[in-house]
Design a protein around this motif. Sequence first.
Motif, PDB file in Angstrom:
ATOM      1  N   SER A 207       0.840  -1.198   0.000  1.00  0.00           N
ATOM      2  CA  SER A 207       0.000   0.000   0.000  1.00  0.00           C
ATOM      3  C   SER A 207       0.872   1.245   0.000  1.00  0.00           C
ATOM      4  N   VAL A 208       0.648   2.094  -0.997  1.00  0.00           N
ATOM      5  CA  VAL A 208       1.315   3.394  -1.072  1.00  0.00           C
ATOM      6  C   VAL A 208       0.200   4.428  -1.076  1.00  0.00           C
ATOM      7  N   ASP A 209      -0.040   5.031   0.083  1.00  0.00           N
ATOM      8  CA  ASP A 209      -1.206   5.901   0.227  1.00  0.00           C
ATOM      9  C   ASP A 209      -1.065   7.222  -0.508  1.00  0.00           C
ATOM     10  N   ALA A 210       0.084   7.835  -0.422  1.00  0.00           N
ATOM     11  CA  ALA A 210       0.225   9.183  -0.999  1.00  0.00           C
ATOM     12  C   ALA A 210       0.985   9.113  -2.307  1.00  0.00           C
ATOM     13  N   VAL A 211       0.403   9.713  -3.348  1.00  0.00           N
ATOM     14  CA  VAL A 211       1.120   9.809  -4.610  1.00  0.00           C
ATOM     15  C   VAL A 211       1.558  11.242  -4.863  1.00  0.00           C
ATOM     16  N   HIS A 212       1.202  12.141  -3.987  1.00  0.00           N
ATOM     17  CA  HIS A 212       1.663  13.514  -4.125  1.00  0.00           C
ATOM     18  C   HIS A 212       1.856  14.127  -2.748  1.00  0.00           C
ATOM     19  N   ASP A 213       2.756  15.071  -2.690  1.00  0.00           N
ATOM     20  CA  ASP A 213       3.001  15.806  -1.459  1.00  0.00           C
ATOM     21  C   ASP A 213       1.977  16.929  -1.397  1.00  0.00           C
ATOM     22  N   GLN A 214       1.046  16.837  -0.442  1.00  0.00           N
ATOM     23  CA  GLN A 214      -0.025  17.830  -0.384  1.00  0.00           C
ATOM     24  C   GLN A 214       0.515  19.241  -0.180  1.00  0.00           C
ATOM     25  N   GLY A 215       1.737  19.340   0.364  1.00  0.00           N
ATOM     26  CA  GLY A 215       2.333  20.663   0.555  1.00  0.00           C
ATOM     27  C   GLY A 215       2.646  21.351  -0.760  1.00  0.00           C
ATOM     28  N   LYS A 216       2.729  20.566  -1.854  1.00  0.00           N
ATOM     29  CA  LYS A 216       3.037  21.150  -3.165  1.00  0.00           C
ATOM     30  C   LYS A 216       1.784  21.641  -3.885  1.00  0.00           C
ATOM     31  N   ILE A 217       0.616  21.318  -3.336  1.00  0.00           N
ATOM     32  CA  ILE A 217      -0.641  21.693  -3.997  1.00  0.00           C
ATOM     33  C   ILE A 217      -1.391  22.704  -3.143  1.00  0.00           C
ATOM     34  N   GLU A 218      -1.644  23.858  -3.713  1.00  0.00           N
ATOM     35  CA  GLU A 218      -2.465  24.863  -3.035  1.00  0.00           C
ATOM     36  C   GLU A 218      -3.931  24.522  -3.311  1.00  0.00           C
ATOM     37  N   GLU A 219      -4.690  24.231  -2.266  1.00  0.00           N
ATOM     38  CA  GLU A 219      -6.092  23.844  -2.408  1.00  0.00           C
ATOM     39  C   GLU A 219      -6.994  24.981  -1.933  1.00  0.00           C
ATOM     40  N   LEU A 220      -7.869  25.442  -2.832  1.00  0.00           N
ATOM     41  CA  LEU A 220      -8.764  26.554  -2.522  1.00  0.00           C
ATOM     42  C   LEU A 220     -10.198  26.168  -2.876  1.00  0.00           C
ATOM     43  N   PHE A 221     -11.136  26.527  -1.993  1.00  0.00           N
ATOM     44  CA  PHE A 221     -12.552  26.215  -2.201  1.00  0.00           C
ATOM     45  C   PHE A 221     -13.341  27.513  -2.302  1.00  0.00           C
ATOM     46  N   TYR A 222     -14.201  27.596  -3.315  1.00  0.00           N
ATOM     47  CA  TYR A 222     -14.969  28.813  -3.565  1.00  0.00           C
ATOM     48  C   TYR A 222     -16.467  28.517  -3.470  1.00  0.00           C
ATOM     49  N   CYS A 223     -17.125  29.204  -2.546  1.00  0.00           N
ATOM     50  CA  CYS A 223     -18.571  29.035  -2.361  1.00  0.00           C
ATOM     51  C   CYS A 223     -19.326  29.911  -3.354  1.00  0.00           C
ATOM     52  N   VAL A 343      -8.538  24.157  -7.425  1.00  0.00           N
ATOM     53  CA  VAL A 343      -9.632  25.013  -6.977  1.00  0.00           C
ATOM     54  C   VAL A 343     -10.957  24.283  -7.179  1.00  0.00           C
ATOM     55  N   SER A 344     -11.886  24.497  -6.251  1.00  0.00           N
ATOM     56  CA  SER A 344     -13.157  23.767  -6.285  1.00  0.00           C
ATOM     57  C   SER A 344     -14.323  24.717  -6.041  1.00  0.00           C
ATOM     58  N   LEU A 345     -15.382  24.510  -6.812  1.00  0.00           N
ATOM     59  CA  LEU A 345     -16.631  25.247  -6.602  1.00  0.00           C
ATOM     60  C   LEU A 345     -17.571  24.407  -5.740  1.00  0.00           C
ATOM     61  N   TYR A 346     -18.300  25.062  -4.866  1.00  0.00           N
ATOM     62  CA  TYR A 346     -19.300  24.320  -4.092  1.00  0.00           C
ATOM     63  C   TYR A 346     -20.459  25.238  -3.718  1.00  0.00           C
ATOM     64  N   LYS A 347     -21.625  24.624  -3.545  1.00  0.00           N
ATOM     65  CA  LYS A 347     -22.810  25.345  -3.077  1.00  0.00           C
ATOM     66  C   LYS A 347     -22.880  25.229  -1.558  1.00  0.00           C
ATOM     67  N   PRO A 348     -23.561  26.164  -0.884  1.00  0.00           N
ATOM     68  CA  PRO A 348     -23.700  26.054   0.574  1.00  0.00           C
ATOM     69  C   PRO A 348     -24.282  24.707   1.008  1.00  0.00           C
ATOM     70  N   SER A 349     -25.129  24.108   0.142  1.00  0.00           N
ATOM     71  CA  SER A 349     -25.742  22.823   0.482  1.00  0.00           C
ATOM     72  C   SER A 349     -24.743  21.660   0.403  1.00  0.00           C
ATOM     73  N   GLU A 350     -23.530  21.929  -0.109  1.00  0.00           N
ATOM     74  CA  GLU A 350     -22.528  20.872  -0.251  1.00  0.00           C
ATOM     75  C   GLU A 350     -21.438  20.939   0.817  1.00  0.00           C
ATOM     76  N   LEU A 351     -21.710  21.637   1.897  1.00  0.00           N
ATOM     77  CA  LEU A 351     -20.709  21.749   2.956  1.00  0.00           C
ATOM     78  C   LEU A 351     -20.321  20.389   3.530  1.00  0.00           C
ATOM     79  N   TYR A 352     -21.252  19.430   3.466  1.00  0.00           N
ATOM     80  CA  TYR A 352     -20.946  18.091   3.974  1.00  0.00           C
ATOM     81  C   TYR A 352     -19.808  17.444   3.183  1.00  0.00           C
ATOM     82  N   LYS A 353     -19.687  17.780   1.890  1.00  0.00           N
ATOM     83  CA  LYS A 353     -18.597  17.248   1.079  1.00  0.00           C
ATOM     84  C   LYS A 353     -17.259  17.830   1.534  1.00  0.00           C
ATOM     85  N   LEU A 354     -17.261  19.121   1.859  1.00  0.00           N
ATOM     86  CA  LEU A 354     -16.043  19.749   2.366  1.00  0.00           C
ATOM     87  C   LEU A 354     -15.627  19.131   3.694  1.00  0.00           C
ATOM     88  N   ASP A 355     -16.608  18.858   4.535  1.00  0.00           N
ATOM     89  CA  ASP A 355     -16.312  18.238   5.831  1.00  0.00           C
ATOM     90  C   ASP A 355     -15.663  16.871   5.629  1.00  0.00           C
TER      91      ASP A 355
END
Length: 459
Positions: A207-223, A343-355
């Motif tokens: 098992s190799v869980d990580a295929v990328h270093d998350q520190g190299k990816i800037e993750e942004l979510f836009y409501c 970057v990810s788009l989400y609706k307020p009703s999709e907060l459960y996905k962010l969680d």
Amino acid sequence: MTDNLFSSLKLPQSMLDNLADLGYKTMTPIQAQSLPHALDGKDLIAKAKTGSGKTAAFAIGLLLRIKQRDFGTQALILCPTRELSSQVAKELRRLARFQSNLKVVTLCGGQPIGPQIGSLAHGAHIVVGTPGRIQDHLRKGTLNLERCHTLVLDEADRMLDMGFNEQINKVADYTPSKRQTLLFSATYPDNILKLSKNLQRDPVEISVDAVHDQGKIEELFYCLDGVDKPSGLTKLLARHPASSIVLFCNTKAQCSDIEEYLRNLGYFAKALHGDLDQRERDQVLVQFANRSCTILIATDVAARGLDISDLELVINYDLPRDPEIYVHRIGRTGRADKQGTAVSLYKPSELYKLDAISEYQNKAPVCFSIPELEVVHAEAPQPSMRTLAILAGRRDKIRPGDILGALTGDAGIPGSDVGKIDVTDYNTYVAVKRSEARKAHSRLIEGKIKGRRFKVRML
């Protein structure tokens, strides 16, 4: 660490030299964990995602066992899609350069079966393909697996998701019981473990869980927060300009709608979905990979197996329900010591996905509101390259050097203005700097390639 070097394995010098020429220096985690067991002939069940180097993890041992004078099929690699099958076959041919006269045949649905039967009639050391088409050939008697010593299931979880469970088992029945079976999967659901139990003998679990270093990816979510999705996407593209973008949708219909929307805005966008025939799919992938297209729009199924280098931006137009799929999507950027953005788009009703994503990654999401974004209008960026399609390929004995010579010789195009050249069985695609594309097109039409004239068009 010297034990992560390919030279630490008992490999022929000719193979080590070829690996070095291909840029394979140190083993990736999946290669370091898999190869010693694979070389010992053991069955493997390995958890690894696209981009982890798994092709080499199963190919190196497999190639060493091929008897070149025996043109019977000695290894079979099952893949979920035509795209992944083509990529695996291409990488196998590169890895096999240390051997002469080794034949790899690709057998996938969506392509004429006649030429495939013709290829098999002359023998094939290794067959790569999709379960349905492999089963077709077995039923017709055009493929014989009696001498197959290695069976590889690549992206097995996706094959099961696509309903190939019965076909995989039936195909395996045509192979000898004393074979090596290597199973690679991005996830380990119950049906994968059941498949392993049916097909494998005492497999080594890796098992190799990580295929990328998350520190190299800037993750942004836009409501979106009251803003319609297409408008939100327009703001995102202006806010995060990039020359290489993969945009994920959850449905095929959504892909087509977004393609039309973006093209009307002047973006060079192409959708990849199941309604395209194989030639159209090839053209979409080639144009994106060679920088003639800026945005590739795809579903998870269509994008499975894609390994795009230097991808700057991943956009989740639709957030997936499964956080593991989210991590798999964004892992296509931020590779090879480079920074990436997701970057990810989400609706307020999709907060459960962010969680769910937050819990899975064990970190809080960075969120913004689309209505609050101040974005200066920006023109859609033009790709740096344009693709020329030549109606000739491997069957016409065409090689990349022939195309490069025709362009830089008679056509007078500087070599620095010629990009990636992809040769398929029946077509060749060459990327040319956009400013030189029309000149290159007219010169190729008027001139000759290997003493012959071929049809050429601009995509």
